[in-house]
Write an enzyme that holds these catalytic residues in place. Structure first.
Site, mmCIF file in Angstrom:
data_model
loop_
_atom_site.group_PDB
_atom_site.id
_atom_site.type_symbol
_atom_site.label_atom_id
_atom_site.label_comp_id
_atom_site.label_asym_id
_atom_site.label_seq_id
_atom_site.Cartn_x
_atom_site.Cartn_y
_atom_site.Cartn_z
ATOM 1 N N CYS A 1 0.864 -1.183 0.000
ATOM 2 C CA CYS A 1 0.000 0.000 0.000
ATOM 3 C C CYS A 1 0.903 1.236 0.000
ATOM 4 O O CYS A 1 2.070 1.151 -0.370
ATOM 5 C CB CYS A 1 -0.979 -0.002 1.174
ATOM 6 S SG CYS A 1 -0.235 0.309 2.780
ATOM 7 N N ARG A 2 0.383 2.364 0.454
ATOM 8 C CA ARG A 2 1.172 3.592 0.449
ATOM 9 C C ARG A 2 2.242 3.582 1.536
ATOM 10 O O ARG A 2 3.387 3.907 1.293
ATOM 11 C CB ARG A 2 0.251 4.803 0.618
ATOM 12 C CG ARG A 2 0.978 6.132 0.625
ATOM 13 C CD ARG A 2 -0.028 7.289 0.725
ATOM 14 N NE ARG A 2 0.660 8.520 1.029
ATOM 15 C CZ ARG A 2 0.936 8.954 2.252
ATOM 16 N NH1 ARG A 2 0.561 8.253 3.305
ATOM 17 N NH2 ARG A 2 1.569 10.094 2.442
#
Length: 99
Positions: A66-67
């Protein structure tokens, strides 16, 4: 107790650079993915995971991105609860990934 492993972006990149075929799922949103993805990763936003987890190939290892590592951690817990094995969170997410 954690039901998944972790790997650093550097460790993952080393394995990719060595040509290992890795099963990577990117759980970021569409607009985040538009800025760039790990080559070969499959995009399934976290919110769509309950409807789309059957699209994930069952392999001995499954890497979740993810980020920053938070959403991927939740995705790892969820996929582990469904019986996926070898689930691994990419710590630091794309913020730590150097393309």
């Amino acid at each position: 107790m954690s039901t998944y492993s972790t790997i650093s972006p550097e460790q993952l990149k080393l394995r990719l650079d060595q040509g290992e075929p890795l099963n990577i799922i990117d759980v970021r949103e569409d607009e985040e993915v538009a800025a760039g993805m790990i080559p070969g990763a499959k995009h399934i936003p976290l919110g769509q995971l309950p409807e789309r987890y059957d699209e994930i190939e069952k392999t001995p290892e499954l890497f979740i991105m993810c980020r920053s590592g938070g959403r991927s951690s939740r995705a790892c817990e969820y996929l582990s609860s469904l019986g996926f094995e070898g689930v691994t969170n990419i710590t630091g997410g794309m913020l730590s990934w150097e393309m």
